[in-house]
Motif scaffolding. Sequence first.
Motif, PDB file in Angstrom:
ATOM      1  N   VAL A  17      60.720  57.024  12.390  1.00 34.95           N
ATOM      2  CA  VAL A  17      60.033  56.439  11.234  1.00 34.95           C
ATOM      3  C   VAL A  17      59.501  55.043  11.571  1.00 34.95           C
ATOM      4  O   VAL A  17      58.386  54.687  11.205  1.00 34.95           O
ATOM      5  CB  VAL A  17      61.014  56.365  10.036  1.00 34.95           C
ATOM      6  CG1 VAL A  17      60.421  55.538   8.911  1.00 34.95           C
ATOM      7  CG2 VAL A  17      61.344  57.765   9.553  1.00 34.95           C
ATOM      8  N   ALA A  18      60.326  54.268  12.246  1.00 38.38           N
ATOM      9  CA  ALA A  18      59.956  52.887  12.589  1.00 38.38           C
ATOM     10  C   ALA A  18      60.080  52.720  14.103  1.00 38.38           C
ATOM     11  O   ALA A  18      61.113  52.277  14.606  1.00 38.38           O
ATOM     12  CB  ALA A  18      60.868  51.905  11.862  1.00 38.38           C
ATOM     13  N   ILE A  38      60.651  48.691   5.907  1.00 35.70           N
ATOM     14  CA  ILE A  38      60.332  50.089   5.578  1.00 35.70           C
ATOM     15  C   ILE A  38      60.092  50.223   4.076  1.00 35.70           C
ATOM     16  O   ILE A  38      60.665  49.486   3.280  1.00 35.70           O
ATOM     17  CB  ILE A  38      61.431  51.065   6.050  1.00 35.70           C
ATOM     18  CG1 ILE A  38      62.801  50.669   5.508  1.00 35.70           C
ATOM     19  CG2 ILE A  38      61.472  51.155   7.547  1.00 35.70           C
ATOM     20  CD1 ILE A  38      63.903  51.603   5.960  1.00 35.70           C
ATOM     21  N   ASP A  39      59.227  51.150   3.721  1.00 40.23           N
ATOM     22  CA  ASP A  39      58.917  51.364   2.307  1.00 40.23           C
ATOM     23  C   ASP A  39      59.477  52.709   1.848  1.00 40.23           C
ATOM     24  O   ASP A  39      60.190  53.386   2.588  1.00 40.23           O
ATOM     25  CB  ASP A  39      57.405  51.239   2.067  1.00 40.23           C
ATOM     26  CG  ASP A  39      56.612  52.265   2.859  1.00 40.23           C
ATOM     27  OD1 ASP A  39      57.199  53.268   3.340  1.00 40.23           O
ATOM     28  OD2 ASP A  39      55.392  52.080   3.005  1.00 40.23           O
ATOM     29  N   SER A  40      59.116  53.103   0.620  1.00 39.19           N
ATOM     30  CA  SER A  40      59.716  54.315   0.063  1.00 39.19           C
ATOM     31  C   SER A  40      59.287  55.569   0.837  1.00 39.19           C
ATOM     32  O   SER A  40      60.063  56.513   0.961  1.00 39.19           O
ATOM     33  CB  SER A  40      59.364  54.455  -1.418  1.00 39.19           C
ATOM     34  OG  SER A  40      57.978  54.360  -1.596  1.00 39.19           O
ATOM     35  N   MET A  41      58.055  55.563   1.357  1.00 42.17           N
ATOM     36  CA  MET A  41      57.628  56.724   2.151  1.00 42.17           C
ATOM     37  C   MET A  41      58.425  56.780   3.460  1.00 42.17           C
ATOM     38  O   MET A  41      58.850  57.859   3.888  1.00 42.17           O
ATOM     39  CB  MET A  41      56.125  56.625   2.454  1.00 42.17           C
ATOM     40  CG  MET A  41      55.573  57.845   3.151  1.00 42.17           C
ATOM     41  SD  MET A  41      55.635  59.331   2.131  1.00 42.17           S
ATOM     42  CE  MET A  41      54.171  59.107   1.121  1.00 42.17           C
ATOM     43  N   ASP A  42      58.637  55.632   4.087  1.00 42.37           N
ATOM     44  CA  ASP A  42      59.465  55.602   5.298  1.00 42.37           C
ATOM     45  C   ASP A  42      60.876  56.084   4.981  1.00 42.37           C
ATOM     46  O   ASP A  42      61.486  56.819   5.758  1.00 42.37           O
ATOM     47  CB  ASP A  42      59.556  54.175   5.864  1.00 42.37           C
ATOM     48  CG  ASP A  42      58.225  53.648   6.352  1.00 42.37           C
ATOM     49  OD1 ASP A  42      57.437  54.437   6.891  1.00 42.37           O
ATOM     50  OD2 ASP A  42      57.977  52.448   6.196  1.00 42.37           O
ATOM     51  N   LEU A  44      61.879  58.096   2.629  1.00 38.97           N
ATOM     52  CA  LEU A  44      61.893  59.559   2.450  1.00 38.97           C
ATOM     53  C   LEU A  44      61.816  60.249   3.812  1.00 38.97           C
ATOM     54  O   LEU A  44      62.561  61.214   4.083  1.00 38.97           O
ATOM     55  CB  LEU A  44      60.714  59.984   1.565  1.00 38.97           C
ATOM     56  CG  LEU A  44      60.573  61.490   1.351  1.00 38.97           C
ATOM     57  CD1 LEU A  44      61.808  62.076   0.679  1.00 38.97           C
ATOM     58  CD2 LEU A  44      59.327  61.809   0.506  1.00 38.97           C
ATOM     59  N   ASN A  45      60.954  59.757   4.678  1.00 41.05           N
ATOM     60  CA  ASN A  45      60.843  60.374   6.007  1.00 41.05           C
ATOM     61  C   ASN A  45      62.132  60.206   6.816  1.00 41.05           C
ATOM     62  O   ASN A  45      62.481  61.074   7.622  1.00 41.05           O
ATOM     63  CB  ASN A  45      59.651  59.780   6.769  1.00 41.05           C
ATOM     64  CG  ASN A  45      58.330  60.282   6.217  1.00 41.05           C
ATOM     65  OD1 ASN A  45      58.249  61.404   5.725  1.00 41.05           O
ATOM     66  ND2 ASN A  45      57.305  59.467   6.278  1.00 41.05           N
ATOM     67  N   VAL A  47      65.188  60.124   5.464  1.00 42.88           N
ATOM     68  CA  VAL A  47      66.122  61.115   4.901  1.00 42.88           C
ATOM     69  C   VAL A  47      65.796  62.513   5.443  1.00 42.88           C
ATOM     70  O   VAL A  47      66.688  63.281   5.807  1.00 42.88           O
ATOM     71  CB  VAL A  47      66.060  61.093   3.358  1.00 42.88           C
ATOM     72  CG1 VAL A  47      66.930  62.197   2.769  1.00 42.88           C
ATOM     73  CG2 VAL A  47      66.513  59.754   2.829  1.00 42.88           C
ATOM     74  N   ILE A  48      64.504  62.812   5.508  1.00 41.53           N
ATOM     75  CA  ILE A  48      64.091  64.113   6.058  1.00 41.53           C
ATOM     76  C   ILE A  48      64.497  64.205   7.537  1.00 41.53           C
ATOM     77  O   ILE A  48      64.987  65.237   8.007  1.00 41.53           O
ATOM     78  CB  ILE A  48      62.565  64.314   5.883  1.00 41.53           C
ATOM     79  CG1 ILE A  48      62.223  64.466   4.403  1.00 41.53           C
ATOM     80  CG2 ILE A  48      62.073  65.525   6.681  1.00 41.53           C
ATOM     81  CD1 ILE A  48      60.733  64.464   4.092  1.00 41.53           C
ATOM     82  N   ASP A  57      71.764  66.862   3.791  1.00 38.42           N
ATOM     83  CA  ASP A  57      70.741  66.547   2.799  1.00 38.42           C
ATOM     84  C   ASP A  57      71.292  65.451   1.884  1.00 38.42           C
ATOM     85  O   ASP A  57      72.250  65.687   1.150  1.00 38.42           O
ATOM     86  CB  ASP A  57      70.430  67.827   2.013  1.00 38.42           C
ATOM     87  CG  ASP A  57      69.262  67.638   1.072  1.00 38.42           C
ATOM     88  OD1 ASP A  57      68.864  66.481   0.845  1.00 38.42           O
ATOM     89  OD2 ASP A  57      68.759  68.644   0.549  1.00 38.42           O
ATOM     90  N   ILE A  58      70.738  64.262   1.959  1.00 38.90           N
ATOM     91  CA  ILE A  58      71.249  63.149   1.147  1.00 38.90           C
ATOM     92  C   ILE A  58      70.529  63.158  -0.207  1.00 38.90           C
ATOM     93  O   ILE A  58      69.312  62.991  -0.252  1.00 38.90           O
ATOM     94  CB  ILE A  58      71.018  61.792   1.852  1.00 38.90           C
ATOM     95  CG1 ILE A  58      71.649  61.821   3.259  1.00 38.90           C
ATOM     96  CG2 ILE A  58      71.594  60.665   1.017  1.00 38.90           C
ATOM     97  CD1 ILE A  58      71.396  60.566   4.077  1.00 38.90           C
ATOM     98  N   GLU A  60      68.959  62.097  -3.754  1.00 35.02           N
ATOM     99  CA  GLU A  60      68.221  60.885  -4.108  1.00 35.02           C
ATOM    100  C   GLU A  60      69.141  59.830  -4.717  1.00 35.02           C
ATOM    101  O   GLU A  60      69.045  58.639  -4.401  1.00 35.02           O
ATOM    102  CB  GLU A  60      67.123  61.263  -5.106  1.00 35.02           C
ATOM    103  CG  GLU A  60      65.998  60.279  -5.188  1.00 35.02           C
ATOM    104  CD  GLU A  60      64.891  60.792  -6.102  1.00 35.02           C
ATOM    105  OE1 GLU A  60      63.735  60.561  -5.775  1.00 35.02           O
ATOM    106  OE2 GLU A  60      65.201  61.440  -7.129  1.00 35.02           O
TER     107      GLU A  60
END
Lengths: 82, 403
Positions: A17-18, A38-42, A44-45, A47-48, A57-58, A60
């Motif tokens: 992600v980063a 990192i932002d919310s999209m990062d 989520l990625n 967690v995926i 699976d974490i 929300e």
Amino acid sequence: MSRDEIKEAVLRALTDVAPEADPVTLRPDVELRDQLDIDSMDSLNFVIGIHEQVGVDIPEAEWARLQTLDQVVDYVAERMAA
Amino acid sequence: MADFVMPALGADMSVGTLMQWLKQPGETVKKGDIVAVVHTDKADVEIEVFTSGVLEELLVEPGTEVPIGTVLARIRENGAPAVAAPPPGPAPGEPQPHLLISPSARHLSEELGIDPSSIAGSGPGGRIQRKDVEAAAAAREAAAPPHPAEPALAAPAEPAPPAPATPPSPAAAPPPPSAAEERNVAMRRAIAAAMSRSKREIPHFYLGQTIDMSAAIAWLSQENLHRPVTERLLHGVLFLKAVALALREVPELNAVWQGDELVTREDVNVGVAISLRRGGLVAPAIHRTDELSLDELMHAFRDLVSRARSWSLRSSEMTDPTITVTSLGERGVESVFGVIFPPQVAIVGFGMLVERPWISEGQLLPCPVVSASLSADHRVTDGHRASAFLAAIDRLLQEPDQL
């Protein structure tokens, strides 16, 4: 999986992600968002990525309280042991 | 015969550098195919064609900087007779005129300091892809000499000679900027030009509205409970869809200012402001945002963020936005006062979701709220219509299951 192996898997997901994240200098007890911008999209990625790496699976609701590398690794280790 | 020209990929782009051709003369192309990569101050962009036919002739060599509107190639449209045989390709043994490499791979190779010509491409036609660069980097790492071992405890047989005294260097020259630093400088320059033009030419006005997000957040939490992690939705997707649907009600904001007049657009292509790592910003479009389901929109949003951050955007994504949405709540900002990205006529901002005391039906309750703002062009609309637009966004967010 040992805790070290879990940590390695989590770091792999994080560096996907980063890419600029340096596992050597990353402080495990400091909020990831502050260290890596990192932002919310990062997030989520991330967690995926953890799901892909270790199958955990974490939810929300849990994710909101996992702020540091140590917290994430502890949570994943706990879930894998359960 | 149709001309394929250097497109204008941003408000203040006047020139672009053709980096590479991805198709060769004689090849069939269809509308939407990516045929070339163009370098601008903000990004390397994959350029699509808008004509189906046969690529007849390439007119510009890779590495050439040309003004926008310059004819780069000619395309014989389907059904049109051939006018000339395609020029022959390089003879066997001749060097290829340019490398086939994706923008993302080029960017990564620059970051890692790897010469792309030393990499074997695994993509179509030998095109170098990001994974090829990563593999080359891994191979380089593996081949690198091991880190020096701990210094030996035993003293050397002979003392090392003293290092020769070096005169102090007069003001050592700073190291040359890296490719990434040069990119950042160029991007900053492009943003500066666009924003300066915006503030110089567009009479902005600003409106703000606080929106009750309790229904949207409750719905989203329930929805995400039942979804696998790969299908989860972010609340930002609700914002994008609400803005897109609200534009149907106030279509003059789904528009561009051209010359001296407003040109409204049929398609709603919401541009999404995406911050890049290590600075910079792009705002590419999600095409027909209003027609996408939330799942489709989430997929498109993830894909767009990923490609923006790996420098793999397409030309239509850069040229087609009809409005921009910027969300700056990630780090605690509550309100955004955006600068319109010309030639668009509006930008919508969202701040952080915060819990606030809220009076609803006579009761004081804690409530998640977000501050939505609109910066609009006073040449094309006024406060009354603009407030109707914000009210529509608010109303739409109260019924998230209808988005």
